[in-house]
Design a protein around this motif. Structure first.
Motif, PDB file in Angstrom:
ATOM      1  N   TYR A   7       0.814  -1.214   0.000  1.00 44.21           N
ATOM      2  CA  TYR A   7       0.000   0.000   0.000  1.00 44.21           C
ATOM      3  C   TYR A   7       0.853   1.271   0.000  1.00 44.21           C
ATOM      4  O   TYR A   7       0.684   2.138  -0.850  1.00 44.21           O
ATOM      5  CB  TYR A   7      -0.937  -0.021   1.224  1.00 44.21           C
ATOM      6  CG  TYR A   7      -1.714   1.260   1.389  1.00 44.21           C
ATOM      7  CD1 TYR A   7      -2.902   1.451   0.691  1.00 44.21           C
ATOM      8  CD2 TYR A   7      -1.258   2.273   2.221  1.00 44.21           C
ATOM      9  CE1 TYR A   7      -3.620   2.640   0.820  1.00 44.21           C
ATOM     10  CE2 TYR A   7      -1.965   3.461   2.359  1.00 44.21           C
ATOM     11  CZ  TYR A   7      -3.148   3.633   1.652  1.00 44.21           C
ATOM     12  OH  TYR A   7      -3.842   4.806   1.774  1.00 44.21           O
ATOM     13  N   ALA A  24      -5.239   1.761  -2.359  1.00 43.19           N
ATOM     14  CA  ALA A  24      -6.436   0.995  -2.010  1.00 43.19           C
ATOM     15  C   ALA A  24      -7.502   1.165  -3.091  1.00 43.19           C
ATOM     16  O   ALA A  24      -8.090   0.185  -3.562  1.00 43.19           O
ATOM     17  CB  ALA A  24      -6.976   1.439  -0.651  1.00 43.19           C
ATOM     18  N   GLU A  25      -7.754   2.402  -3.508  1.00 48.19           N
ATOM     19  CA  GLU A  25      -8.796   2.637  -4.508  1.00 48.19           C
ATOM     20  C   GLU A  25      -8.413   2.034  -5.853  1.00 48.19           C
ATOM     21  O   GLU A  25      -9.229   1.391  -6.510  1.00 48.19           O
ATOM     22  CB  GLU A  25      -9.081   4.131  -4.655  1.00 48.19           C
ATOM     23  CG  GLU A  25     -10.283   4.387  -5.547  1.00 48.19           C
ATOM     24  CD  GLU A  25     -10.750   5.834  -5.548  1.00 48.19           C
ATOM     25  OE1 GLU A  25     -11.633   6.143  -6.344  1.00 48.19           O
ATOM     26  OE2 GLU A  25     -10.238   6.646  -4.750  1.00 48.19           O
ATOM     27  N   HIS A  27      -6.394  -0.495  -6.422  1.00 47.11           N
ATOM     28  CA  HIS A  27      -6.466  -1.949  -6.303  1.00 47.11           C
ATOM     29  C   HIS A  27      -7.926  -2.405  -6.298  1.00 47.11           C
ATOM     30  O   HIS A  27      -8.271  -3.403  -6.928  1.00 47.11           O
ATOM     31  CB  HIS A  27      -5.739  -2.402  -5.033  1.00 47.11           C
ATOM     32  CG  HIS A  27      -5.578  -3.878  -4.939  1.00 47.11           C
ATOM     33  ND1 HIS A  27      -6.256  -4.631  -4.013  1.00 47.11           N
ATOM     34  CD2 HIS A  27      -4.824  -4.738  -5.668  1.00 47.11           C
ATOM     35  CE1 HIS A  27      -5.915  -5.908  -4.168  1.00 47.11           C
ATOM     36  NE2 HIS A  27      -5.042  -5.995  -5.158  1.00 47.11           N
ATOM     37  N   GLY A  28      -8.774  -1.658  -5.594  1.00 45.30           N
ATOM     38  CA  GLY A  28     -10.203  -1.987  -5.590  1.00 45.30           C
ATOM     39  C   GLY A  28     -10.793  -1.928  -6.992  1.00 45.30           C
ATOM     40  O   GLY A  28     -11.567  -2.810  -7.389  1.00 45.30           O
ATOM     41  N   THR A  74      -2.445  -8.590  -9.038  1.00 41.29           N
ATOM     42  CA  THR A  74      -3.848  -8.766  -8.649  1.00 41.29           C
ATOM     43  C   THR A  74      -4.460  -9.947  -9.396  1.00 41.29           C
ATOM     44  O   THR A  74      -5.131 -10.792  -8.795  1.00 41.29           O
ATOM     45  CB  THR A  74      -4.628  -7.466  -8.927  1.00 41.29           C
ATOM     46  OG1 THR A  74      -3.995  -6.399  -8.213  1.00 41.29           O
ATOM     47  CG2 THR A  74      -6.078  -7.583  -8.490  1.00 41.29           C
ATOM     48  N   LEU A  87      -5.885  -7.550   0.035  1.00 35.01           N
ATOM     49  CA  LEU A  87      -6.369  -6.203  -0.238  1.00 35.01           C
ATOM     50  C   LEU A  87      -5.225  -5.225  -0.006  1.00 35.01           C
ATOM     51  O   LEU A  87      -4.471  -5.364   0.953  1.00 35.01           O
ATOM     52  CB  LEU A  87      -7.548  -5.850   0.675  1.00 35.01           C
ATOM     53  CG  LEU A  87      -8.757  -6.783   0.650  1.00 35.01           C
ATOM     54  CD1 LEU A  87      -9.886  -6.175   1.464  1.00 35.01           C
ATOM     55  CD2 LEU A  87      -9.214  -7.098  -0.748  1.00 35.01           C
ATOM     56  N   LEU A  89      -4.073  -2.446   1.500  1.00 38.51           N
ATOM     57  CA  LEU A  89      -4.438  -1.551   2.600  1.00 38.51           C
ATOM     58  C   LEU A  89      -3.188  -1.259   3.423  1.00 38.51           C
ATOM     59  O   LEU A  89      -2.222  -2.011   3.374  1.00 38.51           O
ATOM     60  CB  LEU A  89      -5.490  -2.233   3.493  1.00 38.51           C
ATOM     61  CG  LEU A  89      -6.800  -2.638   2.814  1.00 38.51           C
ATOM     62  CD1 LEU A  89      -7.650  -3.469   3.768  1.00 38.51           C
ATOM     63  CD2 LEU A  89      -7.568  -1.416   2.346  1.00 38.51           C
ATOM     64  N   SER A 105     -12.101   3.302   0.707  1.00 36.09           N
ATOM     65  CA  SER A 105     -11.592   3.626  -0.633  1.00 36.09           C
ATOM     66  C   SER A 105     -11.542   2.381  -1.512  1.00 36.09           C
ATOM     67  O   SER A 105     -11.898   2.420  -2.684  1.00 36.09           O
ATOM     68  CB  SER A 105     -10.168   4.193  -0.560  1.00 36.09           C
ATOM     69  OG  SER A 105     -10.173   5.540  -0.306  1.00 36.09           O
ATOM     70  N   TRP A 106     -11.068   1.276  -0.940  1.00 39.37           N
ATOM     71  CA  TRP A 106     -10.968   0.018  -1.691  1.00 39.37           C
ATOM     72  C   TRP A 106     -12.363  -0.417  -2.162  1.00 39.37           C
ATOM     73  O   TRP A 106     -12.542  -0.779  -3.324  1.00 39.37           O
ATOM     74  CB  TRP A 106     -10.324  -1.071  -0.821  1.00 39.37           C
ATOM     75  CG  TRP A 106      -9.897  -2.269  -1.620  1.00 39.37           C
ATOM     76  CD1 TRP A 106      -8.645  -2.509  -2.099  1.00 39.37           C
ATOM     77  CD2 TRP A 106     -10.716  -3.372  -2.051  1.00 39.37           C
ATOM     78  NE1 TRP A 106      -8.642  -3.689  -2.808  1.00 39.37           N
ATOM     79  CE2 TRP A 106      -9.887  -4.231  -2.797  1.00 39.37           C
ATOM     80  CE3 TRP A 106     -12.052  -3.702  -1.893  1.00 39.37           C
ATOM     81  CZ2 TRP A 106     -10.351  -5.413  -3.380  1.00 39.37           C
ATOM     82  CZ3 TRP A 106     -12.540  -4.869  -2.472  1.00 39.37           C
ATOM     83  CH2 TRP A 106     -11.689  -5.717  -3.204  1.00 39.37           C
TER      84      TRP A 106
END
Length: 188
Positions: A7, A24-25, A27-28, A74, A87, A89, A105-106
């Motif tokens: 992260y 985080a965002e 990756h989400g 990922t 995740l 984070l 955010s994720w």
């Protein structure tokens, strides 16, 4: 480039490249696109990412290399058995509210990415629809958390739930590498 991205490293490097969203965002969004049915060999993901996170401007070469490495990491985690998905984070040493904000955010990112590839939720199972509803609820959480063991446990449980729910969406709607091979016979 290091094998496993984390992260802080990704967030800092994106920031240095002028990208305004955290790891985080991003990756989400990547997880959401793959879980929503995007082919892992689809090369349009970078364009979708620049549209959603970089005002449609193309990423510079260093940011593109970093994002490609993150995309590959990922995809690999989603394809591996035994819940390999991690995740992106902040680590457990970060303040609890920073970790909670990163999780939100994720989840925002996941829902955005998922929505880019999966508009028809009626085709999804009840479990997937319920997970997405829970994600919407998580995305609206605003309460600051106390820095105590109970809050730590609660956050860990929510993180684990989000991870398992993302894997559920991917297992139901994601493309396996077998489905992804060019020239495979199609069944109609």
């Amino acid at each position: 480039m290091e094998n496993f991205l984390d992260y802080d490293g990704v967030t800092n490097r994106l920031s240095q490249q002028g990208v305004k969203v955290d790891a985080a965002e991003i990756h989400g969004i990547l997880c959401g696109m793959m879980a929503g049915g995007m082919s892992i060999t689809d090369q349009k993901w970078l364009e979708a990412l620049s549209d959603t996170t970089n005002s449609g401007d193309p990423f510079n070469q260093e940011a593109e290399q970093l994002l490609t490495h993150l995309f590959n990491q990922t995809g690999q985690q989603l394809l591996e058995a035994e819940f390999a998905l991690q995740l992106m984070l902040p680590d457990d040493k970060a303040p609890i509210n920073d970790r909670g904000a990163a999780l939100i955010s994720w989840v925002h990112g996941f829902m955005l990415g998922f929505g880019l590839y999966q508009q028809d939720l009626m085709q999804c199972s009840d479990d997937v629809r319920e997970a997405l509803q829970d994600f919407a609820d998580i995305a609206r959480m605003e309460e600051p958390m106390s820095d105590d063991e109970e809050s730590e446990r609660a956050l860990d449980e929510v993180i684990e739930y989000v991870k398992i729910s993302a894997l559920l969406c991917y297992s139901e709607l994601g493309q396996s590498l077998l489905e992804d091979q060019p020239g495979k016979p199609s069944v109609h």
